[in-house]
Design an enzyme around this catalytic site. Structure first.
Site, short mmCIF file in Angstrom:
data_model
loop_
_atom_site.label_atom_id
_atom_site.label_comp_id
_atom_site.label_asym_id
_atom_site.label_seq_id
_atom_site.Cartn_x
_atom_site.Cartn_y
_atom_site.Cartn_z
N ILE A 138 0.84 -1.20 0.00
CA ILE A 138 0.00 0.00 0.00
C ILE A 138 0.87 1.24 0.00
O ILE A 138 1.77 1.38 0.83
CB ILE A 138 -0.92 0.02 1.23
N CYS A 139 0.60 2.14 -0.91
CA CYS A 139 1.33 3.40 -1.01
C CYS A 139 0.59 4.45 -0.19
O CYS A 139 -0.32 5.12 -0.67
CB CYS A 139 1.42 3.81 -2.48
N LEU A 140 0.96 4.58 1.09
CA LEU A 140 0.24 5.46 2.01
C LEU A 140 1.21 5.97 3.07
O LEU A 140 1.91 5.19 3.71
CB LEU A 140 -0.91 4.69 2.66
#
Length: 220
Positions: free
Chosen positions: A85-87
């Site tokens: 997840i790109c967060l």
């Protein structure tokens, strides 16, 4: 000890007052290994889907963020085929925005918001990002197809989640008793604690860290 008592409280809150569309429980009664499910929000391509996630709690939690990845495949510009997840919520400063005051509920709510409102300007999957920006109907079509194909299985029952929590609480209490002594300090340690975010049931979209710049995750 701090991680164990913290997670015991967090899991209790997540069971009694879970954020809408989110559930989370311990795996095999382990405090450091969790699973979660997020229901696709209404009016998104993920409506009707139930998305499973794995969560690993590091030894230094809450001073380090949890490691989270999707187990269920999802068509999204900020989530790759391995479930990463790109967060920024999941990264330490200065690259990320993790804070010890945040918790698993905050993280899962941020991910739920990211699902509904992708960040195509800092993608993890550039092809899906371009499709989201320049061919939205095709993106919606593909995302719906993936949801139907991968995310329409049965959800974990509430009873199994409750049983898992009870077992996790027993394990945490057992570990606490084995490590304590008869000193006043130990007695104080075993008293109930107030969760730092217990007074806040859920954050609004404006308050959620997921709306800030997303960052590429470390290898999971």
């Amino acid at each position: 000890m701090q991680r164990s008592s913290r997670m015991q409280r967090e899991l209790s809150i997540l069971t009694k007052e879970p954020p809408p569309g989110i559930s989370c429980w311990a795996v095999d009664h382990q405090i450091d290994k969790l699973q979660a499910e997020i229901l696709g929000s209404k009016d998104t391509p993920y409506t009707g889907g139930c998305f499973r996630l794995e969560i690993q709690i590091p030894e230094r939690y809450p001073f380090q963020p949890p490691k989270v990845r999707f187990v269920t495949k999802i068509y999204h510009p900020n989530i790759d085929g391995s479930g990463r997840i790109c967060l920024d919520t999941l990264q330490m400063p200065p690259k990320g925005a993790w804070k010890p005051a945040w918790n698993i509920s905050t993280v899962l709510t941020s991910i739920q918001l990211l699902m509904a409102e992708p960040n195509p300007d800092d993608p993890l999957v550039s092809e899906i990002s371009d499709e989201y920006k320049y061919n939205r109907p095709q993106f919606i079509k593909n995302a719906k197809e993936w949801t139907q194909k991968y995310a329409t299985g049965q959800k974990v029952t509430a009873a199994s989640v409750k049983d898992s929590l009870n077992q996790a609480n027993k394990e945490a209490e057992k570990n606490s008793d084995s490590e304590s002594d008869t000193s006043d300090e130990s007695e104080n340690e075993n008293k109930p604690h107030t969760h730092p975010t217990q007074g806040v049931k859920r954050a609004s979209a404006a308050q959620l860290p997921g709306k800030t710049k997303a960052l590429r995750p470390n290898n999971y």
